[in-house]
Motif scaffolding. Sequence first.
Motif, PDB file in Angstrom:
ATOM      1  N   GLY A  41      80.359  55.202  34.878  1.00 58.95           N
ATOM      2  CA  GLY A  41      81.307  56.271  35.198  1.00 58.95           C
ATOM      3  C   GLY A  41      80.548  57.381  35.909  1.00 58.95           C
ATOM      4  O   GLY A  41      79.970  57.184  36.975  1.00 58.95           O
ATOM      5  N   CYS A  95      81.670  63.577  34.324  1.00 60.62           N
ATOM      6  CA  CYS A  95      81.960  62.370  33.542  1.00 60.62           C
ATOM      7  C   CYS A  95      83.379  61.890  33.808  1.00 60.62           C
ATOM      8  O   CYS A  95      84.247  62.659  34.179  1.00 60.62           O
ATOM      9  CB  CYS A  95      81.727  62.611  32.047  1.00 60.62           C
ATOM     10  N   HIS A 139      78.168  71.156  17.251  1.00 58.01           N
ATOM     11  CA  HIS A 139      79.558  71.187  16.782  1.00 58.01           C
ATOM     12  C   HIS A 139      79.587  71.130  15.253  1.00 58.01           C
ATOM     13  O   HIS A 139      80.032  70.130  14.674  1.00 58.01           O
ATOM     14  CB  HIS A 139      80.324  70.003  17.350  1.00 58.01           C
TER      15      HIS A 139
HETATM   16  C1  LIG Z   1      75.439  68.375  29.790  1.00 55.92           C
HETATM   17  C2  LIG Z   1      76.023  67.282  28.942  1.00 55.92           C
HETATM   18  C3  LIG Z   1      76.818  67.603  27.846  1.00 55.92           C
HETATM   19  C4  LIG Z   1      77.369  66.585  27.064  1.00 55.92           C
HETATM   20  N1  LIG Z   1      78.144  66.932  25.998  1.00 55.92           N
HETATM   21  C5  LIG Z   1      78.708  65.954  25.257  1.00 55.92           C
HETATM   22  C6  LIG Z   1      79.530  66.295  24.143  1.00 55.92           C
HETATM   23  O1  LIG Z   1      79.704  67.463  23.808  1.00 55.92           O
HETATM   24  N2  LIG Z   1      80.099  65.289  23.466  1.00 55.92           N
HETATM   25  C7  LIG Z   1      79.907  63.961  23.804  1.00 55.92           C
HETATM   26  O2  LIG Z   1      80.467  63.082  23.153  1.00 55.92           O
HETATM   27  N3  LIG Z   1      79.118  63.619  24.835  1.00 55.92           N
HETATM   28  C8  LIG Z   1      78.519  64.572  25.567  1.00 55.92           C
HETATM   29  N4  LIG Z   1      77.710  64.226  26.616  1.00 55.92           N
HETATM   30  C9  LIG Z   1      77.472  62.801  26.918  1.00 55.92           C
HETATM   31  C10 LIG Z   1      78.376  62.240  28.052  1.00 55.92           C
HETATM   32  O3  LIG Z   1      78.871  63.227  28.870  1.00 55.92           O
HETATM   33  C11 LIG Z   1      79.524  61.484  27.476  1.00 55.92           C
HETATM   34  O4  LIG Z   1      79.020  60.380  26.767  1.00 55.92           O
HETATM   35  C12 LIG Z   1      80.535  60.972  28.520  1.00 55.92           C
HETATM   36  O5  LIG Z   1      81.638  60.492  27.792  1.00 55.92           O
HETATM   37  C13 LIG Z   1      80.000  59.873  29.417  1.00 55.92           C
HETATM   38  O6  LIG Z   1      80.916  59.652  30.489  1.00 55.92           O
HETATM   39  P1  LIG Z   1      80.404  59.071  31.879  1.00 55.92           P
HETATM   40  O7  LIG Z   1      81.577  58.821  32.733  1.00 55.92           O
HETATM   41  O8  LIG Z   1      79.357  59.927  32.447  1.00 55.92           O
HETATM   42  O9  LIG Z   1      79.810  57.679  31.386  1.00 55.92           O
HETATM   43  P2  LIG Z   1      78.469  56.936  31.876  1.00 55.92           P
HETATM   44  O10 LIG Z   1      77.273  57.738  31.552  1.00 55.92           O
HETATM   45  O11 LIG Z   1      78.622  56.491  33.264  1.00 55.92           O
HETATM   46  O12 LIG Z   1      78.522  55.665  30.905  1.00 55.92           O
HETATM   47  C14 LIG Z   1      78.396  55.811  29.515  1.00 55.92           C
HETATM   48  C15 LIG Z   1      78.606  54.433  28.865  1.00 55.92           C
HETATM   49  O13 LIG Z   1      79.953  54.019  29.057  1.00 55.92           O
HETATM   50  C16 LIG Z   1      80.000  52.826  29.843  1.00 55.92           C
HETATM   51  N5  LIG Z   1      81.103  52.997  30.788  1.00 55.92           N
HETATM   52  C17 LIG Z   1      81.247  53.942  31.739  1.00 55.92           C
HETATM   53  N6  LIG Z   1      82.430  53.818  32.356  1.00 55.92           N
HETATM   54  C18 LIG Z   1      83.040  52.746  31.783  1.00 55.92           C
HETATM   55  C19 LIG Z   1      84.289  52.117  31.965  1.00 55.92           C
HETATM   56  N7  LIG Z   1      85.165  52.526  32.882  1.00 55.92           N
HETATM   57  N8  LIG Z   1      84.586  51.051  31.184  1.00 55.92           N
HETATM   58  C20 LIG Z   1      83.717  50.604  30.246  1.00 55.92           C
HETATM   59  N9  LIG Z   1      82.522  51.172  30.032  1.00 55.92           N
HETATM   60  C21 LIG Z   1      82.192  52.229  30.782  1.00 55.92           C
HETATM   61  C22 LIG Z   1      78.646  52.707  30.484  1.00 55.92           C
HETATM   62  O14 LIG Z   1      78.315  51.350  30.747  1.00 55.92           O
HETATM   63  C23 LIG Z   1      77.755  53.344  29.456  1.00 55.92           C
HETATM   64  O15 LIG Z   1      77.446  52.436  28.438  1.00 55.92           O
HETATM   65  C24 LIG Z   1      77.124  65.222  27.388  1.00 55.92           C
HETATM   66  C25 LIG Z   1      76.323  64.914  28.487  1.00 55.92           C
HETATM   67  C26 LIG Z   1      75.761  65.924  29.252  1.00 55.92           C
HETATM   68  C27 LIG Z   1      74.918  65.526  30.426  1.00 55.92           C
END
Ligand SMILES: Cc1cc2nc3c(=O)[nH]c(=O)nc-3n(C[C@H](O)[C@H](O)[C@H](O)COP(=O)(O)OP(=O)(O)OC[C@H]3O[C@@H](n4cnc5c(N)ncnc54)[C@H](O)[C@@H]3O)c2cc1C
Length: 482
Positions: A73, A143, A383
């Motif tokens: 993603g 994200c 949190h």
């Molecule tokens: C500054 C910052 C703050 C954050 N704060 C939080 C927070 O408060 N709470 C929290 O929970 N997380 C947080 N995160 C972590 C992250 O943002 C989350 O996990 C977010 O949901 C990931 O989304 P993404 O699209 O970037 O996924 P990616 O990083 O691209 O992928 C994450 C995982 O999901 C899989 N994936 C991605 N897209 C799909 C799809 N369409 N179908 C199936 N699998 C898929 C990937 O293979 C991988 O295993 C934070 C990250 C950062 C950098």
Amino acid sequence: MDTSKANFIDALVALLGANAILQPPEDFARYTQDWAGHRLGEPLAVARPKTTEEVAAVVRLCRENGVRMVPQGGHTGLVGGALPDKDNNEIVISLERMNRVHSIDPVGFTMVVDGGCVLEEIKRIAEEQECFFPLSLGAQGSCQIGGNIATNAGGLNVLRYGMMRELVLGLEVVLPDGRIWNGMTALRKDNRAYNLKQLFIGSEGTLGIVTAAVLKLFPKPEQTQTALLAIPSVAAAMQLYTLARRSCSDLLSAFELIPRKCMELAFEAAPQLTDPLDVAYPYYVLMETAATGPVDLAQMMENFVEQGMTAELILDGVLAASSAQALQLWFIRESMLEGQRMRGEHLRTDVSVPISALADFVDEATTVVTHYSPESTVIPYGHVGDGNLHFNILPPPGMAAEQAVTVLHELEELIFDVLDRFNGSISAEHGIGRIKQQAYLKRASEAERELLVSIKRAFDPDCLMSADRVLPASMIKSSMNK
Ligand SMILES: Cc1cc2nc3c(=O)[nH]c(=O)nc-3n(C[C@H](O)[C@H](O)[C@H](O)COP(=O)(O)OP(=O)(O)OC[C@H]3O[C@@H](n4cnc5c(N)ncnc54)[C@H](O)[C@@H]3O)c2cc1C
């Protein structure tokens, strides 16, 4: 590149068109480098399908050719799940071109979106219809909802609205064999058999690719109150949390713990920020209440602050007088993360314990860390209204990066040992991916491991989708021989 790889790329291009396939040396950084810029992967190519059918076709092609694939993603995940392998054998399937919001139902409070929609865009479009999608996190500008669903993301508003698991009504998923599972219902109640939707949520791309979702919306809050409150200790924060829930009609929507050190890291990262209070305090709580309808939220917040001061839980504080000031307070929370990143090597954890045990956990884990490495700096924040804490550590100033890695690794083990005594989780929000795999498997019971392996085998017996994330492929393969 060997012939079979070259033929495979040709077949991908024939399937999706040249524009949809990226190969080195095109700008790969966004796909091959994790958020912190530490980990690097080298995929065979990046495929960027535009429709569910195209995703399914790519998956089928990978399966026919025995090629590994990983959905990606926004690549903001923090456990290395979306990061491709280093050996040039894996295809990244990026959902970035599947980014349409299909519809909003302001009567049923639902929204239908593509898996590649960016979270911030979803929130913005919901607000245009006086609706609210509550998932809020620092990475929301990049994200994607598919990533949020795959990681069961949490964020700032979990204590009121729940994690992603509670915010999804329906899903469409491309399975590892290329079939499409259509579970796109907008039903609030549905007790038919096993809940497949919940199996995909939080599965980190190991069981299928989320291509679309029906999301749960809420009425857009008409008023919010944001406060930064100085407090004496973590124990006081937790007492204040209970008080806030009781005296704010359960309208509390965020409750974040911030130690002084994090405040300073925020100021380092964003020099335009100024300290909202005149004096430095050991800890702060950043909290928000939100409501619709005829509720006097301001009065409620004032009463609560008064009670907190009388009980000596609140030492000082500032109530945001405008939404701009509230945003400024939240910007402190956001900038803390950048401040840590700027410090280089540091330990990031994402743990949870029962809410009522959080202060004791912080005490015990801090004692253990200080005993092992007195010069390290403990920064417990997060949190806490969900019992979720980033119990992070900055290594001793001036320590060489290589030595810091060893010390921080040791400290992580020690912190996790304390966590075990509190029956906590080593991953409250971020998942397992590659980075937490060892620590997770070490703690999983035999029955748990067997069940997880059976599930993975049922969906992806060849281990081609997100192989080696959550569970090692070798574990799945060796289970086949039993
Ligand atoms: C500054 C910052 C703050 C954050 N704060 C939080 C927070 O408060 N709470 C929290 O929970 N997380 C947080 N995160 C972590 C992250 O943002 C989350 O996990 C977010 O949901 C990931 O989304 P993404 O699209 O970037 O996924 P990616 O990083 O691209 O992928 C994450 C995982 O999901 C899989 N994936 C991605 N897209 C799909 C799809 N369409 N179908 C199936 N699998 C898929 C990937 O293979 C991988 O295993 C934070 C990250 C950062 C950098």
